[in-house]
Design a protein around this motif. Structure first.
Motif, short mmCIF file in Angstrom:
data_model
loop_
_atom_site.label_atom_id
_atom_site.label_comp_id
_atom_site.label_asym_id
_atom_site.label_seq_id
_atom_site.Cartn_x
_atom_site.Cartn_y
_atom_site.Cartn_z
N CYS A 306 -14.63 -6.17 -4.62
CA CYS A 306 -13.95 -5.91 -5.40
C CYS A 306 -14.68 -4.65 -5.81
O CYS A 306 -15.51 -3.53 -5.50
N LEU A 307 -13.03 -3.29 -6.54
CA LEU A 307 -13.97 -1.63 -6.83
C LEU A 307 -14.54 -2.14 -7.72
O LEU A 307 -14.27 -2.24 -9.25
N LEU A 333 -10.64 -5.15 -8.91
CA LEU A 333 -9.06 -5.12 -8.30
C LEU A 333 -9.73 -4.99 -6.69
O LEU A 333 -11.13 -4.92 -6.42
N SER A 334 -8.62 -5.72 -5.95
CA SER A 334 -8.43 -4.90 -4.39
C SER A 334 -9.05 -3.96 -3.87
O SER A 334 -8.34 -2.65 -4.44
N MET A 336 -7.81 -2.43 -1.97
CA MET A 336 -6.40 -1.78 -1.01
C MET A 336 -6.24 -1.00 -2.25
O MET A 336 -5.76 -0.11 -1.65
N VAL A 337 -6.25 -1.06 -2.96
CA VAL A 337 -5.44 -0.36 -4.30
C VAL A 337 -6.32 1.16 -5.12
O VAL A 337 -6.07 1.93 -5.88
N ALA A 338 -7.53 1.09 -4.34
CA ALA A 338 -8.10 2.29 -4.78
C ALA A 338 -7.32 3.75 -4.27
O ALA A 338 -7.81 4.39 -4.74
N TRP A 339 -6.54 4.13 -3.34
CA TRP A 339 -6.12 4.94 -3.06
C TRP A 339 -4.82 5.32 -4.16
O TRP A 339 -4.92 6.69 -4.36
N ASP A 340 -4.34 4.34 -4.39
CA ASP A 340 -3.45 4.52 -6.04
C ASP A 340 -3.96 4.85 -7.07
O ASP A 340 -3.70 5.39 -8.15
N LEU A 341 -5.54 4.77 -6.98
CA LEU A 341 -6.25 5.20 -8.40
C LEU A 341 -6.81 6.70 -8.08
O LEU A 341 -6.59 7.13 -9.53
N ARG A 344 -5.83 9.29 -11.39
CA ARG A 344 -5.28 8.30 -12.61
C ARG A 344 -6.87 8.88 -13.34
O ARG A 344 -7.78 8.68 -13.01
N ALA A 358 -8.11 -0.94 -14.80
CA ALA A 358 -6.48 0.37 -14.88
C ALA A 358 -5.94 -0.53 -15.41
O ALA A 358 -6.24 -2.01 -15.71
#
Length: 358
Positions: A306-307, A333-334, A336-341, A344, A358
């Motif tokens: 996870c992150l 969090l997976s 995979m969501v790093a780029w979405d964060l 922010r 998040a």
């Protein structure tokens, strides 16, 4: 759920004409876990002419030239022998089977409670035998050694005709017509299993061609299996992995015995090992669905990531890839969501290695 692979322990003529040895082979086949022990039934005089010479492999394996007639006469079993073998199979909880090599033998075997009628490779072009065998009303196992796709098609046409029409065919073209009908093709697909086979004893690996089994399945839409004449345990197992529903394998009590088929046969401990490998393979084939199994779910937390923060992050500080990394366990969090964060603001402050929320 698919049916288990049907394993036929092919005793054939490896009893060398001895009922006592044949009975011992039933015991050995049953102990090895086979579903059926199969023999060969024939009247030598109805099977070959006096002119029929031994095949090259028969000369090599018997160590002598000569004709098939005398060789086969020494390997015949009587009708009483067949009853004794069927009785022993029943006692041992294994199916009795035998392949008929002449019309009289086929008629005699029809009285036995066999799970299927087996047509040998050499008789795939004997239309009259195919016709009579199909009309016995039992499942058919048709071996295809030495056959072309055209010959297989015509043989299935004979069977289609036999299963859907009465009487004799008007001419040879009747068979192809019968197979082309909806009823004929459906009857064949319901009743027939085609066995891929290479008629050489033993079969060298480069002549096995297991992919041909798939070709037949796709061409005709029937169940397929494999009759193996290699010395290998791996080849029949590979056939199961490619979709074989029937495996037939020659076995002998002693590979050193004289006779045409012993050299290409498994001994009892090898037969037992093959059956175990087949059962393990069909269990391992499992489902066509790809997804986490119930057995895997407990490992996801420990094996996945996870992150987490790479360094102290203040509340409200814009997140960046440099501030994030992925580590076990998967408590948050997976990755995979790093780029979405990225960009922010951090919702709270994070210490190094702390799980990101998040």
């Amino acid at each position: 759920m698919s049916q288990p692979v049907f394993v036929i322990a092919e005793a054939g003529v490896n009893h060398n004409g001895s009922l006592e040895r044949a009975l011992a082979m039933v015991d050995a086949g049953a102990a090895a876990g086979a579903d059926a022990v199969k023999f060969q039934t024939f009247d030598a005089a109805l099977l070959v002419t006096r002119r029929a010479a031994k095949a090259a492999y028969q000369v090599e394996n018997t160590g002598e030239d000569g004709g098939q007639l005398e060789m086969l006469r020494a390997l015949q079993l009587t009708s009483d022998d067949h009853q004794a073998l069927a009785d022993r199979c029943a006692e041992r909880g294994v199916h009795f089977m035998s392949t008929a090599f002449d019309m009289d033998s086929l008629a005699m075997l029809a009285a036995f409670d066999m799970p299927a009628v087996k047509i040998p490779s050499g008789d795939i072009t004997w239309g009259a035998m195919l016709l009579k065998a199909a009309r016995l009303g039992q499942p058919l196992i048709l071996s295809t050694g030495m056959a072309t796709m055209e010959e297989i098609t015509e043989a299935l046409g004979v069977i289609a005709f036999a299963l859907t029409q009465e009487g004799e065919p008007s001419d040879r073209s009747t068979f192809r017509t019968a197979l082309a009908t909806v009823a004929g093709l459906a009857a064949v697909r319901e009743r027939v299993t085609l066995l891929h086979c290479t008629t050489q004893y033993p079969t060298p690996m480069e002549a096995v061609n297991l992919r041909a089994m798939t070709t037949m399945a796709e061409r005709f839409g029937v169940q397929v299996g494999y009759s193996d004449h290699t010395r290998s345990l791996a080849v029949p197992v590979a056939a199961v992995a490619r979709g074989a529903t029937v495996i037939e394998k020659h076995f002998t009590l002693d590979r050193g015995l004289p006779g045409p088929d012993h050299a290409a046969s498994l001994e009892p401990d090898e037969l037992a090992a093959m059956v175990v490998m087949i059962r393990e393979t069909e269990a391992a084939l499992g489902s066509t669905e790809k997804g986490p199994t119930a057995e895997e779910m407990g490992n996801r937390l420990a094996a996945r990531r996870c992150l987490v923060a790479t360094q102290p992050i203040a509340a409200g500080e814009p997140l960046s890839l440099e501030l994030l990394t992925a580590k076990r366990p998967a408590e948050g969090l997976s990755p995979m969501v790093a780029w979405d964060l990225v960009g922010r603001p951090a919702v709270v402050s994070f210490a190094p290695d702390e799980v990101i929320v998040a």
